[in-house]
Design an enzyme around this catalytic site. Structure first.
Site, short mmCIF file in Angstrom:
data_model
loop_
_atom_site.label_atom_id
_atom_site.label_comp_id
_atom_site.label_asym_id
_atom_site.label_seq_id
_atom_site.Cartn_x
_atom_site.Cartn_y
_atom_site.Cartn_z
N GLU A 125 0.83 -1.22 0.00
CA GLU A 125 0.00 0.00 0.00
C GLU A 125 0.85 1.26 0.00
OE1 GLU A 125 -3.13 -0.24 2.91
OE2 GLU A 125 -3.64 -2.30 2.35
N GLU A 229 -5.85 -8.64 0.81
CA GLU A 229 -6.61 -8.39 2.03
C GLU A 229 -8.04 -8.09 1.64
OE1 GLU A 229 -5.03 -5.58 4.85
OE2 GLU A 229 -2.97 -5.94 4.22
#
Length: 291
Positions: A125, A229
């Site tokens: 991220e 995720e």
């Protein structure tokens, strides 16, 4: 990769009892809720590279091997103790200049000893704009240099490992792409929080709608795509609709190769008043309530 043709049978509105999928399914499951569930293809673990206990990787390897699961290792380039974290500029410069090679070598040398099929998800991220990670929103050229240095150093210790370029999915993500030879698979983070959807969009958003945004931004790279995720939090109607979307994911998203559920409370608070959503599967109700 191990193949799973169906996800486990769990008594929960967040995990319908019959969720047939042709995609391999995995979990980040620190409390062991899925330890006895069959049909799990990937075990996801998180690890910092400062203050790292490499023995935990051997334990994860044994756990995964006993259950015929592959390993996804998210390696975070910091300490889990906030007071020990290195400022963002010093971290980027240090990685590029080899200051943290010992950290990389210690972890990757251990990975090279594991029996499991391993994918490493490093500095995930990087396109996150919230400021939660010290490696987020480096200058793209610095991120690319750091990512490449990590992969090159790690490959010398763990030749069979695969490497995941993992992102949040923001519009600026393409500036951070490190190049085809450094990316084996692309990882997305997809979360459905009903309260957020209602507040910001005035309606429930679907799994397909949210996934489509990030997915379309990375398909041009022609790499396998994982949802590294996945988290869902909302009422029964909302969550079951999301699981129906997961069931059909391979049809809507043909480059998608696996989905990994984040079975834990959110680590960092969401902005504004949303706190730390609890993504964990509930297992405290009867089977009849999942129908």
């Amino acid at each position: 990769m191990a193949q799973a043709l169906s996800t486990p049978d769990l008594n929960s509105p967040r995990f319908p009892r019959e969720l047939d999928s042709i995609l391999p399914f995995g979990v980040y499951d620190p409390h062991g809720s899925f330890k006895n569930e069959r049909g799990i293809a990937i075990e996801h673990v998180f690890l910092p590279w400062q203050d790292v206990n490499v023995q935990s990787l051997h334990s994860a390897d044994s756990y995964a091997m006993a259950r015929e699961r592959d390993l996804l290792i998210t390696l975070e380039p910091w300490s889990w103790s906030p007071e020990k974290r290195i400022p963002r500029r010093a971290l980027a410069d240090g990685i590029i200049n080899g200051r943290f090679d010992e950290n990389i070598q210690r972890v990757c040398r251990t990975v090279g000893q594991l029996r499991s099929h391993v994918t490493i998800r490093w500095a995930h991220e990087m396109d996150d704009t919230s400021g939660r990670y010290t490696w987020s929103l480096w200058e793209p050229r610095d991120y690319i240099r750091a990512y490449r240095h990590f992969v090159e150093t790690c490959r010398r210790e763990a030749a069979s490992a695969r490497f995941m370029w993992a992102l949040k999915g923001e519009n600026l993500l393409n500036a951070f792409y490190p190049g085809d030879e450094y990316v084996d698979v692309i990882g997305l983070s997809i979360f459905g929080l009903q309260d957020y959807d209602i507040d910001k969009f005035g309606r429930n958003r679907s799994f397909e709608e949210i996934t489509r945004i990030s997915y379309d931004r990375v398909t041009s790279y022609k790499k396998p795509i994982y949802i590294a995720e996945l988290g869902i939090h909302g009422d029964d109607e909302y969550t079951l609709a999301w699981w129906n979307g997961v069931r059909n994911a391979s049809v809507k998203f043909p480059a998608l190769q696996a989905i990994i559920y984040f079975n834990e409370v959110e680590t960092y608070p969401w902005p504004e008043h949303y706190g730390r959503p609890d993504w964990r599967v509930r297992r405290d109700i009867g089977a009849d309530e999942t129908q």
